[in-house]
Design an enzyme around this catalytic site. Structure first.
Site, PDB file in Angstrom:
ATOM      1  N   CYS A 137     -22.212 -19.644  88.851  1.00 22.40           N
ATOM      2  CA  CYS A 137     -21.022 -20.394  88.425  1.00 22.40           C
ATOM      3  C   CYS A 137     -20.525 -19.898  87.070  1.00 22.40           C
ATOM      4  CB  CYS A 137     -21.333 -21.887  88.364  1.00 22.40           C
ATOM      5  SG  CYS A 137     -21.507 -22.668  89.988  1.00 22.40           S
ATOM      6  N   CYS A 140      14.655  25.185  90.578  1.00 24.50           N
ATOM      7  CA  CYS A 140      15.910  25.935  90.504  1.00 24.50           C
ATOM      8  C   CYS A 140      16.989  25.250  91.336  1.00 24.50           C
ATOM      9  CB  CYS A 140      15.686  27.357  90.990  1.00 24.50           C
ATOM     10  SG  CYS A 140      17.168  28.379  90.914  1.00 24.50           S
ATOM     11  N   CYS A 182      26.399  20.387  92.027  1.00 26.13           N
ATOM     12  CA  CYS A 182      27.803  20.099  92.356  1.00 26.13           C
ATOM     13  C   CYS A 182      28.144  20.400  93.807  1.00 26.13           C
ATOM     14  CB  CYS A 182      28.734  20.881  91.435  1.00 26.13           C
ATOM     15  SG  CYS A 182      28.749  22.660  91.754  1.00 26.13           S
ATOM     16  N   HIS A 219      14.255  11.959  73.423  1.00 29.09           N
ATOM     17  CA  HIS A 219      15.551  11.764  74.080  1.00 29.09           C
ATOM     18  C   HIS A 219      16.721  12.391  73.331  1.00 29.09           C
ATOM     19  CE1 HIS A 219      16.053   8.653  71.041  1.00 29.09           C
ATOM     20  NE2 HIS A 219      14.964   8.041  71.479  1.00 29.09           N
ATOM     21  N   CYS A 262      18.479   6.208  69.732  1.00 26.50           N
ATOM     22  CA  CYS A 262      17.749   5.115  70.387  1.00 26.50           C
ATOM     23  C   CYS A 262      18.691   4.098  71.031  1.00 26.50           C
ATOM     24  CB  CYS A 262      16.831   4.423  69.380  1.00 26.50           C
ATOM     25  SG  CYS A 262      15.511   5.486  68.757  1.00 26.50           S
TER      26      CYS A 262
END
Length: 551
Positions: free
Chosen positions: A203, A354, A370, A309, A314
């Protein structure tokens, strides 16, 4: 705007136009110039407490390690690209063990004052969120009450008429013991604290196991008396209290999150300690980001906790990530991995970094990004990185939701493509690296001569990362501004350079790769130069308020 070869680019804009910059490259193939500053073709910047080091290998080619130049450009008697400079960051990398040692130093400092066990002081500090001044204040006013409240006072909890005081905090075996929790009468091991509340070992183990996940102080099941770490380990039969230590460490880092940050990369437990945070507001004001590197060589932003980044700051990064999280996971996967051939409509899955695709069915060559013919991509600019406003949209409300969605979808696709391509390039590069290493051992090529592949791969990865985040900058920029157009032109140049280097990774024969070593170095050098130029152009967009996220 004119164009030229990789080693002979010239872009000049009217110096009187406050929204323009001058950007040109030297005809000297060993260097390039931005705003009058001359940079070597391959710049290596490493950060040990943010001190920059330029390293050159035996062949006279600078080696690339972990970062691109992130410092203001200046020029005598010329306009500065973006006013201001930031001080170096002073930081250290720690493990959880190192953090725990610092926690114990705090405990040792308070030990002469409190004169109680170190484990109890640790509990007190955690309870008061490591606010030593507040803890000392409360301790001075009501020491005994505080110990009782947190279950650290044994005298207040001892049952006067029990038989367990001589054997408290020990696991004992008892015959015909009846546990009031499970109501079983059996021969079993039991455990009790000074309070005398005794229960069977099973227990107690279930109780402790549940409490460990909560990360709080574990007390007796019937009173407030606290179990110490050694008690937990005795009951569980193995070192389980380490989970509580992990919780204490997390509490410490969270309380001091201005100076301590967990590495955000998956499964990394490194912690970066920034010794002085006074320079962080200056980084924000000048749109720089305080990038740091953990023990596992993961680079991230100390301010926002995201990956490196640049050229986005930020605020732009946070806004972009928040917007991207609303996208469907299924849509993300489809955009990342599958497309129909523009000519024969056969489904094609991308398995390399690529973006030059050849349909296996009809042999049609096209651009993955594209979906246009590949032939034009080998000349001039990588036009697929430019967002094109439809003429019909000019008459519409600029806040039109449909137009905004189309614009976001365009840039998000580009962002996602380069994120996926970076991972594929890295995996392919690792495979090629293994083959080249085997070739080195077989024919006796030196270790230095084989480093070009890993160096080029690092440059390619960083170039793709900067290119990826440049699309977030482009999304939040005023498309009509002259500097935004210059920024897009720089995107195209970097995209061309990245794809050109990525194509070299498609070579599968190690012998051919070794023969093309100079080409790897030349293309990697050009990628790095273009990366640096795009980063600085992006920062000027931010400094001048041309790029800004909605409040």
């Amino acid at each position: 705007m004119s164009s030229g070869t990789e080693n002979d680019q010239f872009y000049s804009f009217d110096e009187s136009d406050s929204s323009s910059i001058e950007l040109y490259e030297s005809h000297n193939t060993s260097e390039f110039t931005i705003h009058g500053l001359v940079f070597p073709k391959l710049i290596s910047v490493t950060s040990q407490d943010s001190e920059f080091d330029i390293n050159e290998d035996e062949d006279g080619v600078d080696t690339i390690y972990e970062g691109m130049l992130d410092a203001p450009l200046t020029k005598n008697n010329k306009r500065i690209l973006c006013e201001g400079s930031v001080p170096n960051l002073s930081y250290e990398c720690l493990t959880t063990k190192g953090i725990f040692e610092r926690m114990l130093q705090r405990v040792d400092h308070l030990q002469p004052i409190f004169a109680i066990p170190s484990a109890d002081i640790l509990i007190l500090l955690q309870h008061y969120d490591w606010n030593e001044e507040r803890l000392l204040e409360v301790w001075t006013e009501k020491m005994d009450e505080l110990l009782v409240e947190l279950g650290l006072s044994t005298t207040a909890n001892i049952k006067k008429d029990n038989d367990y005081n001589s054997h408290f905090r020990e696991v004992e075996f008892k015959n015909d013991f009846t546990c009031i929790i499970c109501c079983d009468k059996k021969d079993t091991e039991t455990f009790a604290l000074e309070c005398g509340h005794e229960y069977c070992i099973n227990c107690y183990r279930h109780y402790i196991k549940d409490k460990l996940h909560e990360g709080n102080i574990i007390t007796c099941m019937d009173c407030s008396l606290a179990l110490k770490n050694e008690d937990i380990d005795k009951v569980m039969g193995h070192p389980s209290s380490s989970k509580l230590m992990d919780s204490s460490i997390k509490s410490f880092v969270q309380k001091h999150n201005r100076n301590y940050k967990w590495c955000p990369f998956a499964d990394c437990k490194s912690i970066v300690h920034l010794r002085d945070t006074s320079s962080l507001p200056e980084y924000t004001r000048l749109h720089y980001s305080p990038f740091v590197k953990c023990n596992s060589f993961h680079r991230f932003c100390f301010n926002c906790g995201f990956e490196v980044h640049s050229p986005a700051d930020c605020k732009i990064t946070t806004a972009w990530v928040k917007k991207a999280r609303k996208e469907s996971e299924i849509l993300n996967w489809v955009l990342s991995h599958t497309k129909e051939c523009p000519k024969c409509s056969v489904n094609i899955e991308k398995n390399g970094g690529c973006n030059h695709m050849v349909c296996s069915s009809c042999k049609y060559e096209f651009c993955w990004i594209c979906e246009g013919p590949w032939a034009p991509h080998g000349k001039n600019f990588f036009q697929c990185t430019m967002y094109k406003n439809n003429e019909d949209n000019k008459s519409k409300n600029p806040q039109d939701a449909n137009k905004t969605l189309k614009k976001y979808t365009f840039y998000y696709r580009l962002f996602n493509e380069h994120e996926v391509s970076a991972k594929l390039d890295w995996n392919l590069g690792q495979t090629l690296g293994t083959k080249v290493h085997a070739l080195q051992e077989r024919i006796g090529i030196s270790w230095i001569d084989g480093q070009f592949l890993s160096e080029s791969l690092k440059v390619l990865n960083e170039g793709r990362t900067v290119l990826k985040w440049s699309f977030a900058v482009a999304y939040y920029s005023d498309a009509s501004h002259n500097l935004t157009k210059i920024f897009v032109d720089n995107q195209m140049l970097l995209a061309n350079a990245v794809e050109s280097l990525s194509e070299l990774l498609q070579i599968k024969t190690p012998e051919v790769i070794m023969k093309r070593r100079p080409e790897f170095y030349n293309k990697a050098g050009y990628v790095e130069n273009r990366t640096t130029a795009l980063m600085e152009c992006g920062r000027e967009l931010l400094c001048k308020g041309i790029c800004k996220a909605a409040e």
